[in-house]
Design an enzyme around this catalytic site. Structure first.
Site, PDB file in Angstrom:
ATOM      1  N   HIS A  49       0.896  -1.234   0.131  1.00 37.37           N
ATOM      2  CA  HIS A  49      -0.145   0.085   0.087  1.00 37.37           C
ATOM      3  C   HIS A  49       0.997   1.127   0.001  1.00 37.37           C
ATOM      4  O   HIS A  49       1.527   1.558   1.137  1.00 37.37           O
ATOM      5  CB  HIS A  49      -0.913  -0.085   1.240  1.00 37.37           C
ATOM      6  CG  HIS A  49      -2.051   0.954   1.159  1.00 37.37           C
ATOM      7  ND1 HIS A  49      -3.280   1.100   1.475  1.00 37.37           N
ATOM      8  CD2 HIS A  49      -1.616   2.561   1.039  1.00 37.37           C
ATOM      9  CE1 HIS A  49      -3.804   2.217   1.256  1.00 37.37           C
ATOM     10  NE2 HIS A  49      -2.943   3.099   1.078  1.00 37.37           N
ATOM     11  N   HIS A  66       1.575   5.442  -1.618  1.00 41.08           N
ATOM     12  CA  HIS A  66       1.345   6.662  -2.510  1.00 41.08           C
ATOM     13  C   HIS A  66       2.322   7.245  -3.051  1.00 41.08           C
ATOM     14  O   HIS A  66       3.488   7.638  -2.160  1.00 41.08           O
ATOM     15  CB  HIS A  66       0.482   7.756  -1.683  1.00 41.08           C
ATOM     16  CG  HIS A  66      -0.932   7.052  -1.021  1.00 41.08           C
ATOM     17  ND1 HIS A  66      -1.910   7.345  -1.780  1.00 41.08           N
ATOM     18  CD2 HIS A  66      -0.779   6.739   0.222  1.00 41.08           C
ATOM     19  CE1 HIS A  66      -2.993   6.823  -0.796  1.00 41.08           C
ATOM     20  NE2 HIS A  66      -2.415   6.302   0.086  1.00 41.08           N
ATOM     21  N   LYS A 123      -9.395  -0.341  -5.942  1.00 39.55           N
ATOM     22  CA  LYS A 123      -9.422   0.559  -4.572  1.00 39.55           C
ATOM     23  C   LYS A 123     -10.771   1.338  -4.389  1.00 39.55           C
ATOM     24  O   LYS A 123     -11.185   1.939  -5.285  1.00 39.55           O
ATOM     25  CB  LYS A 123      -8.492   1.566  -4.595  1.00 39.55           C
ATOM     26  CG  LYS A 123      -8.229   2.506  -3.170  1.00 39.55           C
ATOM     27  CD  LYS A 123      -7.858   1.483  -2.097  1.00 39.55           C
ATOM     28  CE  LYS A 123      -7.793   2.156  -0.807  1.00 39.55           C
ATOM     29  NZ  LYS A 123      -6.671   3.224  -0.288  1.00 39.55           N
ATOM     30  N   HIS A 127     -10.683   1.082   1.564  1.00 42.46           N
ATOM     31  CA  HIS A 127     -10.415   2.190   2.578  1.00 42.46           C
ATOM     32  C   HIS A 127     -11.853   2.212   3.612  1.00 42.46           C
ATOM     33  O   HIS A 127     -12.813   2.743   3.149  1.00 42.46           O
ATOM     34  CB  HIS A 127     -10.236   3.532   2.202  1.00 42.46           C
ATOM     35  CG  HIS A 127      -9.951   4.498   3.010  1.00 42.46           C
ATOM     36  ND1 HIS A 127      -8.809   5.036   3.276  1.00 42.46           N
ATOM     37  CD2 HIS A 127     -10.866   4.997   4.202  1.00 42.46           C
ATOM     38  CE1 HIS A 127      -8.762   5.985   4.310  1.00 42.46           C
ATOM     39  NE2 HIS A 127     -10.080   5.896   4.839  1.00 42.46           N
ATOM     40  N   HIS A 181      -5.046  -0.918   5.814  1.00 44.52           N
ATOM     41  CA  HIS A 181      -4.620   0.276   6.956  1.00 44.52           C
ATOM     42  C   HIS A 181      -5.555  -0.073   8.103  1.00 44.52           C
ATOM     43  O   HIS A 181      -5.992   0.926   8.495  1.00 44.52           O
ATOM     44  CB  HIS A 181      -4.242   1.540   6.430  1.00 44.52           C
ATOM     45  CG  HIS A 181      -5.180   2.313   5.521  1.00 44.52           C
ATOM     46  ND1 HIS A 181      -6.499   2.211   5.957  1.00 44.52           N
ATOM     47  CD2 HIS A 181      -5.116   2.865   4.588  1.00 44.52           C
ATOM     48  CE1 HIS A 181      -7.191   2.850   4.982  1.00 44.52           C
ATOM     49  NE2 HIS A 181      -6.338   3.162   4.063  1.00 44.52           N
ATOM     50  N   ASP A 222       1.371   2.693   3.577  1.00 48.23           N
ATOM     51  CA  ASP A 222       0.504   3.804   3.576  1.00 48.23           C
ATOM     52  C   ASP A 222       1.292   5.064   3.542  1.00 48.23           C
ATOM     53  O   ASP A 222       0.993   6.091   4.102  1.00 48.23           O
ATOM     54  CB  ASP A 222      -0.705   3.801   4.365  1.00 48.23           C
ATOM     55  CG  ASP A 222      -1.775   4.732   3.787  1.00 48.23           C
ATOM     56  OD1 ASP A 222      -1.814   5.223   2.796  1.00 48.23           O
ATOM     57  OD2 ASP A 222      -2.718   4.970   4.704  1.00 48.23           O
TER      58      ASP A 222
HETATM   59  O1  DOR Z   1      -3.708   9.568   5.549  1.00 46.30           O
HETATM   60  C1  DOR Z   1      -3.781   9.082   4.486  1.00 46.30           C
HETATM   61  N1  DOR Z   1      -3.435   9.806   3.664  1.00 46.30           N
HETATM   62  N2  DOR Z   1      -5.108   8.204   4.331  1.00 46.30           N
HETATM   63  C2  DOR Z   1      -5.503   7.966   3.224  1.00 46.30           C
HETATM   64  O2  DOR Z   1      -6.431   7.186   3.067  1.00 46.30           O
HETATM   65  C3  DOR Z   1      -5.102   8.606   1.887  1.00 46.30           C
HETATM   66  C4  DOR Z   1      -3.322   9.141   2.041  1.00 46.30           C
HETATM   67  C5  DOR Z   1      -2.970  10.322   1.008  1.00 46.30           C
HETATM   68  O3  DOR Z   1      -3.417   9.943  -0.326  1.00 46.30           O
HETATM   69  O4  DOR Z   1      -2.627  11.210   1.475  1.00 46.30           O
HETATM   70 ZN    ZN Z   2      -3.301   5.055   1.496  1.00 48.31          ZN
END
Ligand code: DOR
Ligand code: ZN
Length: 343
Positions: free
Chosen positions: A13, A15, A99, A136, A174, A247
């Protein structure tokens, strides 16, 4: 010095954002992980296989020379996603999950799902072709307390999805509560969960220690100490249903330190080291390899990695900030230490 060798891990997971931001942060991941599930919540979300192909190409361009890394792409589910798009995604070979962001639940989720019933055609095809649904799991109702949003999501949505699609592969992303752990433990082998390092290292007090701490704000929000302890217990239990998903979610310093700061904690600079610290403190270093390197690959039906990494218990300083595009990002535990190091 204490040291362990494990099969190279994957991050289930992650970003990595887009364009100039990717190359600032991706090396932190590719130095540690062989693969990562790439979240699709860009400001223009990745809703089609064609968009995922372009995004994947931008990520591949940012891999530092000498690093081997495979981005495992995902699609962003919307009320309009149909079965044909899922078939295209499956046929692509590079899309490994879809997702489900409840609309309004988190960063760039406005175009997410407002009515899961509209997605039943897509979910049916996902079940048929073995495409995992990544969730989520938080309700968005304004009247539900932010600390109860995961629990309420389980009650309102998860039981029904599982009874309507009993063979659908599901990753509850998460997870942060005892209720989520129990739900996953009591479900069939097609239901698993990722656990972040920050939800195992901090409880909700960290949001307010001596003042408001925007860099500890993430979604799902940090929870009470008994939930944190339960997460450590689940991750270190050896149960194959739980695996590593950082995450890691970078935002600019500016976007975090403002009147309405973004949710997300950047942890990729210690993507495996934070977990080593947690497992070491729990006297469970022998369980780290399965959690970080086997369980996720097995669940997704992918080969386990064959090379190894060495982790050593040794302190290294974390910088006060890192470059992020033309701006900066404050990494988790900025100016403090990583307790473990990767060679
Ligand atoms: O804290 C988070 N940041 N939770 C999420 O679900 C998305 C993520 C983000 O993309 O910044
Ligand atoms: Zn995330």
């Amino acid at each position: 010095m204490k040291s362990i060798t494990i099969t190279r891990p994957d991050d289930w997971h992650l970003h990595v954002r887009d364009h100039k931001f990717i190359s600032s942060i991706l090396p932190d991941t590719t130095k540690r992980f062989a693969r990562a599930i790439i979240m699709p919540n860009l400001s223009d979300p990745i809703t089609t296989t064609a968009l995922a192909a372009d995004y994947r190409a931008r990520i591949l361009m940012a891999i530092p020379t000498g690093h081997k890394f495979e981005p495992l792409m995902t699609l962003y589910l919307t009320n309009q996603t149909n079965g044909d798009e899922i078939k295209r995604a499956k046929e692509s070979g590079f899309i490994h999950g879809v997702k489900w962001y409840p609309a309004g639940a988190t960063t760039n989720s406005d175009k997410g799902v407002s009515d899961i019933a509209t997605c039943y055609g897509a979910l049916a095809v996902m079940q048929d072709v073995g495409m995992p649904l990544l969730i989520h799991g938080e309700v968005t109702d304004i009247d539900v307390d932010i600390f109860d949003r995961e629990e309420k999501f389980i009650e309102r949505f998860l039981g029904k999805i599982i009874s309507d699609f009993p063979n659908l592969k599901i990753v509850f992303e998460h997870i942060t509560t005892e209720q989520a752990i129990k739900f996953v433990e009591n479900s069939g082998p097609n239901v698993a969960a990722t656990i972040t390092a920050h939800h195992m290292l901090l409880n909700r007090n960290a949001l307010f220690k001596g003042g408001i701490r925007p860099h500890h704000y993430c979604l799902p929000v940090l929870k009470r100490e008994h939930h944190r302890k339960a997460l450590v217990k689940a991750a270190t239990s050896g149960n194959k249903k739980f695996f590593l998903g950082t995450d890691s979610a970078p935002h600019t310093e500016h976007a975090k330190e403002t009147a309405c700061g973004c949710a997300g904690i950047y942890t990729s600079h210690g993507g495996i080291e934070f977990y080593a610290e947690i497992f070491d403190k729990a006297n469970a270093l022998d369980k780290l390899e399965a959690f970080a390197s086997f369980n996720g690959a097995d669940f997704y039906g992918l080969q386990r990695n064959s090379d190894q990494i060495i982790l050593t218990k040794k302190q290294t300083k974390i910088p006060p900030s890192i470059a992020f595009g033309d701006e900066s990002c404050i990494p988790f535990r900025a100016s403090e230490c990583l307790e473990w190091a990767i060679d």
